[in-house]
Scaffold this motif. Structure first.
Motif, PDB file in Angstrom:
ATOM      1  N   ALA A  48      22.396  21.522  22.494  1.00  9.42           N
ATOM      2  CA  ALA A  48      21.226  20.628  22.394  1.00  9.42           C
ATOM      3  C   ALA A  48      21.377  19.679  21.208  1.00  9.42           C
ATOM      4  CB  ALA A  48      19.942  21.446  22.271  1.00  9.42           C
ATOM      5  N   ASP A  49      21.931  20.170  20.104  1.00  4.47           N
ATOM      6  CA  ASP A  49      22.149  19.321  18.932  1.00  4.47           C
ATOM      7  C   ASP A  49      23.177  18.231  19.235  1.00  4.47           C
ATOM      8  OD1 ASP A  49      20.404  20.894  17.424  1.00  4.47           O
ATOM      9  OD2 ASP A  49      22.016  22.176  16.689  1.00  4.47           O
ATOM     10  N   MET A  50      24.245  18.595  19.942  1.00  6.57           N
ATOM     11  CA  MET A  50      25.261  17.597  20.280  1.00  6.57           C
ATOM     12  C   MET A  50      24.685  16.522  21.193  1.00  6.57           C
ATOM     13  SD  MET A  50      27.901  18.180  18.510  1.00  6.57           S
ATOM     14  CE  MET A  50      29.118  17.120  19.276  1.00  6.57           C
ATOM     15  N   LEU A  51      23.837  16.924  22.128  1.00 12.88           N
ATOM     16  CA  LEU A  51      23.173  15.946  22.988  1.00 12.88           C
ATOM     17  C   LEU A  51      22.278  15.031  22.153  1.00 12.88           C
ATOM     18  CD1 LEU A  51      22.569  14.841  25.796  1.00 12.88           C
ATOM     19  CD2 LEU A  51      20.791  16.594  26.006  1.00 12.88           C
ATOM     20  N   PHE A  52      21.519  15.620  21.226  1.00  9.39           N
ATOM     21  CA  PHE A  52      20.661  14.840  20.330  1.00  9.39           C
ATOM     22  C   PHE A  52      21.489  13.836  19.524  1.00  9.39           C
ATOM     23  CE2 PHE A  52      19.178  14.382  15.941  1.00  9.39           C
ATOM     24  CZ  PHE A  52      17.948  13.775  16.141  1.00  9.39           C
ATOM     25  N   LEU A  53      22.597  14.293  18.950  1.00  5.26           N
ATOM     26  CA  LEU A  53      23.427  13.427  18.118  1.00  5.26           C
ATOM     27  C   LEU A  53      24.078  12.327  18.951  1.00  5.26           C
ATOM     28  CD1 LEU A  53      25.018  16.167  15.847  1.00  5.26           C
ATOM     29  CD2 LEU A  53      23.326  14.449  15.152  1.00  5.26           C
ATOM     30  N   ASP A  55      22.925  11.055  21.771  1.00  3.65           N
ATOM     31  CA  ASP A  55      21.861  10.108  22.115  1.00  3.65           C
ATOM     32  C   ASP A  55      21.470   9.239  20.924  1.00  3.65           C
ATOM     33  OD1 ASP A  55      21.819  11.080  24.694  1.00  3.65           O
ATOM     34  OD2 ASP A  55      20.000  12.281  24.419  1.00  3.65           O
ATOM     35  N   THR A  56      21.415   9.840  19.742  1.00  2.00           N
ATOM     36  CA  THR A  56      21.069   9.093  18.532  1.00  2.00           C
ATOM     37  C   THR A  56      22.114   8.024  18.236  1.00  2.00           C
ATOM     38  OG1 THR A  56      19.879  10.977  17.602  1.00  2.00           O
ATOM     39  CG2 THR A  56      20.611   9.283  16.050  1.00  2.00           C
ATOM     40  N   LEU A  57      23.388   8.400  18.335  1.00  7.94           N
ATOM     41  CA  LEU A  57      24.454   7.427  18.087  1.00  7.94           C
ATOM     42  C   LEU A  57      24.430   6.311  19.132  1.00  7.94           C
ATOM     43  CD1 LEU A  57      27.378   9.820  17.075  1.00  7.94           C
ATOM     44  CD2 LEU A  57      26.133   8.238  15.585  1.00  7.94           C
ATOM     45  N   ALA A  58      24.210   6.656  20.394  1.00  6.87           N
ATOM     46  CA  ALA A  58      24.157   5.641  21.454  1.00  6.87           C
ATOM     47  C   ALA A  58      22.999   4.673  21.229  1.00  6.87           C
ATOM     48  CB  ALA A  58      24.028   6.323  22.816  1.00  6.87           C
ATOM     49  N   ARG A  59      21.845   5.227  20.844  1.00  4.11           N
ATOM     50  CA  ARG A  59      20.675   4.372  20.577  1.00  4.11           C
ATOM     51  C   ARG A  59      20.955   3.443  19.397  1.00  4.11           C
ATOM     52  NH1 ARG A  59      17.108   5.737  17.085  1.00  4.11           N
ATOM     53  NH2 ARG A  59      17.412   7.966  17.380  1.00  4.11           N
ATOM     54  N   ARG A  60      21.561   3.990  18.352  1.00  8.84           N
ATOM     55  CA  ARG A  60      21.861   3.167  17.173  1.00  8.84           C
ATOM     56  C   ARG A  60      22.919   2.111  17.478  1.00  8.84           C
ATOM     57  NH1 ARG A  60      21.639   6.970  11.777  1.00  8.84           N
ATOM     58  NH2 ARG A  60      19.498   7.697  12.050  1.00  8.84           N
ATOM     59  N   ALA A  96      32.871  14.189  17.230  1.00 11.90           N
ATOM     60  CA  ALA A  96      32.759  14.869  18.525  1.00 11.90           C
ATOM     61  C   ALA A  96      31.570  14.323  19.321  1.00 11.90           C
ATOM     62  CB  ALA A  96      32.619  16.378  18.318  1.00 11.90           C
ATOM     63  N   ALA A  97      30.462  14.068  18.648  1.00 14.85           N
ATOM     64  CA  ALA A  97      29.289  13.508  19.334  1.00 14.85           C
ATOM     65  C   ALA A  97      29.583  12.111  19.854  1.00 14.85           C
ATOM     66  CB  ALA A  97      28.092  13.488  18.381  1.00 14.85           C
ATOM     67  N   ALA A  98      30.306  11.315  19.076  1.00 15.98           N
ATOM     68  CA  ALA A  98      30.649   9.956  19.493  1.00 15.98           C
ATOM     69  C   ALA A  98      31.624   9.949  20.663  1.00 15.98           C
ATOM     70  CB  ALA A  98      31.226   9.179  18.312  1.00 15.98           C
ATOM     71  N   ASP A  99      32.464  10.976  20.744  1.00 13.86           N
ATOM     72  CA  ASP A  99      33.468  11.055  21.811  1.00 13.86           C
ATOM     73  C   ASP A  99      32.905  11.620  23.123  1.00 13.86           C
ATOM     74  OD1 ASP A  99      35.428  10.002  20.195  1.00 13.86           O
ATOM     75  OD2 ASP A  99      36.265  11.946  19.613  1.00 13.86           O
ATOM     76  N   ARG A 100      31.723  12.192  23.065  1.00 10.94           N
ATOM     77  CA  ARG A 100      31.116  12.765  24.285  1.00 10.94           C
ATOM     78  C   ARG A 100      30.690  11.672  25.245  1.00 10.94           C
ATOM     79  NH1 ARG A 100      27.728  18.012  23.920  1.00 10.94           N
ATOM     80  NH2 ARG A 100      26.588  16.876  25.490  1.00 10.94           N
TER      81      ARG A 100
END
Length: 102
Positions: A48-53, A55-60, A96-100
């Motif tokens: 859930a945290d990785m999904l949050f991160l 989504d946050t990076l994509a929004r930013r 890792a979040a950016a690469d998802r």
């Protein structure tokens, strides 16, 4: 006429009530998980945290027209008191979040 409307649109809430009772153990209140602090999300992320991160990076990225500046050691202007090893972990987590895939 109001009674007919109530009867016509009555909803069986027994399943919901059972779920509330099961979640809380008492039936008096719904058990809701506390949101995790950013520091925990960055250092020990779950799915859930990785999904949050992500989504946050994509929004930013969208807001920044393709550019993101993520100040990893700060949350709303407050220092997260990260060690050098923590910074390495946070960098790996954000990478890792950016690469998802979205």
């Amino acid at each position: 006429m109001a009674d007919k409307l109530k009867t016509k649109y009555a909803v069986d809430t027994s399943l919901f009530d059972a779920l509330v009772e099961q979640a809380s153990g008492t039936g008096n209140e719904l058990a809701v998980a506390e949101p995790r602090a950013l520091k925990q999300r960055l250092l020990t992320p779950d799915d859930a945290d990785m999904l949050f991160l992500t989504d946050t990076l994509a929004r930013r990225l969208t807001e920044g027209h393709g550019e993101v500046v993520f100040e990893a050691g700060v949350d709303n202007g407050t220092s997260l008191d990260l060690s050098d090893d923590d910074i390495k972990t946070v960098t790996a987590t954000l990478t890792a979040a950016a690469d998802r895939p979205l």
